[in-house]
Write an enzyme that holds these catalytic residues in place. Structure first.
Site, mmCIF file in Angstrom:
data_model
loop_
_atom_site.group_PDB
_atom_site.id
_atom_site.type_symbol
_atom_site.label_atom_id
_atom_site.label_comp_id
_atom_site.label_asym_id
_atom_site.label_seq_id
_atom_site.Cartn_x
_atom_site.Cartn_y
_atom_site.Cartn_z
ATOM 1 N N CYS A 36 -3.003 -9.597 -2.591
ATOM 2 C CA CYS A 36 -3.383 -9.785 -3.997
ATOM 3 C C CYS A 36 -2.158 -9.746 -4.898
ATOM 4 C CB CYS A 36 -4.374 -8.721 -4.431
ATOM 5 S SG CYS A 36 -4.860 -8.886 -6.167
ATOM 6 N N LYS A 67 -5.204 -9.439 5.430
ATOM 7 C CA LYS A 67 -4.979 -10.674 4.676
ATOM 8 C C LYS A 67 -3.677 -10.508 3.908
ATOM 9 C CE LYS A 67 -7.089 -14.009 1.507
ATOM 10 N NZ LYS A 67 -6.230 -14.059 0.325
ATOM 11 N N PRO A 99 -12.250 -12.353 -0.024
ATOM 12 C CA PRO A 99 -12.567 -11.264 -0.958
ATOM 13 C C PRO A 99 -11.984 -11.578 -2.326
ATOM 14 C CG PRO A 99 -10.787 -10.624 0.510
ATOM 15 C CD PRO A 99 -11.259 -11.959 0.981
ATOM 16 N N ASN A 102 -5.517 -19.911 4.647
ATOM 17 C CA ASN A 102 -6.130 -19.782 3.329
ATOM 18 C C ASN A 102 -5.208 -20.412 2.290
ATOM 19 O OD1 ASN A 102 -6.210 -17.317 0.842
ATOM 20 N ND2 ASN A 102 -7.952 -18.650 1.201
ATOM 21 N N GLY A 103 -5.838 -21.121 1.337
ATOM 22 C CA GLY A 103 -5.070 -21.683 0.242
ATOM 23 C C GLY A 103 -5.347 -23.142 -0.011
ATOM 24 N N ASP A 104 -5.954 -23.434 -1.150
ATOM 25 C CA ASP A 104 -6.114 -24.795 -1.676
ATOM 26 C C ASP A 104 -7.179 -25.642 -0.990
ATOM 27 O OD1 ASP A 104 -4.084 -24.087 -3.347
ATOM 28 O OD2 ASP A 104 -2.588 -25.454 -2.514
ATOM 29 N N HIS A 107 -2.426 -16.444 3.401
ATOM 30 C CA HIS A 107 -2.444 -17.364 2.263
ATOM 31 C C HIS A 107 -1.077 -18.044 2.203
ATOM 32 C CE1 HIS A 107 -3.657 -18.796 -1.761
ATOM 33 N NE2 HIS A 107 -2.357 -18.748 -1.988
ATOM 34 N N GLY A 125 -11.810 -19.343 -0.839
ATOM 35 C CA GLY A 125 -12.011 -18.411 -1.935
ATOM 36 C C GLY A 125 -12.440 -19.099 -3.209
ATOM 37 N N ARG A 126 -11.452 -19.530 -3.987
ATOM 38 C CA ARG A 126 -11.746 -20.038 -5.330
ATOM 39 C C ARG A 126 -12.688 -21.238 -5.319
ATOM 40 N NH1 ARG A 126 -6.099 -21.316 -7.546
ATOM 41 N NH2 ARG A 126 -5.669 -21.673 -5.322
#
Length: 345
Positions: free
Chosen positions: A102, A141, A18, A204-206, A171, A228-229
């Site tokens: 977040c 999350k 998200p 999650n992450g990178d 994350h 995500g990104r």
């Protein structure tokens, strides 16, 4: 196959994270078509939802073609989270996800998002309030902790599971890190390997290449990966990761024709969802993400951001395709931008 409660997912699913101002229905649709297995909405404020803010209500829009899809909620008050969960329940998504991760200052300062990491008791009460208020499966999350001194994710994961959540995405950074440094998945692996944990654990992450996705799958043993990104302007990351995990081979990068086609689909989705004025305006931030790597980017950007109608935008995309249909954009790791810097929240 794996399950989140009664939701059937493929073995080792890929989740779309998200992201505020990013994961709206048109963007989620192109990610689904390119391999994302579970989608999430932009995060929604419990207070705004209760007070009928138009922007919050619009975030509840779900297309049937997106399913399974989860609506993500944030807030720092048990009563408002409970009431918002009931509102979300009535819109019939497939699950409700709580945002405890977040790092945006505007959310943290309200005692929500990653701000809740400083108060584990509150985190559990907020989670229990949502679980009791909805028939939907509830997921969370979150991050490793607030800072280096409070990486308490192992304890938090057990307590969230006891509170009734059906899956957990972690994350691999603290809130204090924001998006600096490298995500640490070693603690995510500890949660996954905890004999008390029986719910799915997603990392999650990178993740910005298929190779890294496969490496992290094998090294950390998570049940799936949330991306995500890396998906911003590049929804093909999902199909590339899936193909590499299944075959060990790398797909070629998308052609110019594929990039223009997805850009056009996103444009049409925004026009249908937001209308001819707002749709064109919002699309301005997406064109160059899809077309990154083409020659003369400044000229292209100048041309595209001045478009005022859907017809003009379609014509411009057709012109770009004619000019560059034979151009090959080389494969390269995706640059992970800090999209939170300009977050309106």
């Amino acid at each position: 196959m794996m399950q989140i409660d009664q939701i059937q997912l493929p073995d080792f699913p890929l989740l779309l994270a998200p992201m505020e101002d990013v994961t709206d229905p048109p963007f989620r649709t192109v990610c689904r078509e390119n391999g994302a297995d579970l989608l999430f909405t932009e995060f929604i404020s419990s207070q705004a939802l209760i007070h009928k803010a138009i922007s919050a209500r619009q975030k509840l829009d779900i297309l049937e073609s997106e399913r399974p899809v989860g609506i993500q909620l944030f807030g720092g008050d048990e009563e408002s989270m409970s009431l918002a969960a009931k509102i979300i329940d009535a819109t019939s998504p497939d699950l409700l996800d709580i945002n405890f991760g977040c790092p945006v200052k505007g959310i943290v300062s309200r005692g929500a998002g990653a701000g809740v990491l400083k108060d584990v008791q509150l985190m559990i009460r907020l989670t229990e309030a949502c679980v009791k208020a909805t028939r939907l499966p509830v997921t969370v999350k979150t991050r490793l902790g607030w800072d280096e001194q409070t990486k308490n994710i192992e304890e938090v994961a057990e307590r969230l599971q006891d509170a009734g959540i059906k899956a957990l995405t972690i994350h691999g950074r603290t809130r204090s890190q924001l998006y600096k440094g490298e995500a640490d998945w070693s603690l995510i692996a500890k949660v996954k390997n905890n004999p008390r944990i029986h719910i799915p654990i997603f990392g999650n992450g990178d993740i910005n290449t298929p190779q890294k996705a496969l490496e992290y799958k094998n090294r950390y043993g998570v049940d799936g990966i949330m991306i995500g990104r890396a998906a911003i302007g590049y929804p093909w990351i999902f199909r590339e990761v899936k193909h590499h995990i299944q075959t060990g081979e790398l797909l070629p990068p998308p052609t110019v024709a594929e990039r223009v086609d997805v850009c056009r689909e996103h444009l049409r989705g925004l026009l249908a969802w937001k209308g001819p004025v707002n749709g064109i305006y919002e699309m301005r931030g997406h064109y160059m993400k899809y077309l990154k790597g083409l020659p003369n980017p400044k000229e292209l950007r100048s041309e595209l951001v001045q478009l005022r109608t859907g017809e003009a935008a379609e014509a411009a995309l057709n012109s770009i395709l004619e000019r560059y249909h034979d151009y090959e954009i080389p494969a390269a790791p995706i640059e992970l931008i800090n999209y939170h810097e300009n977050c309106a929240l």
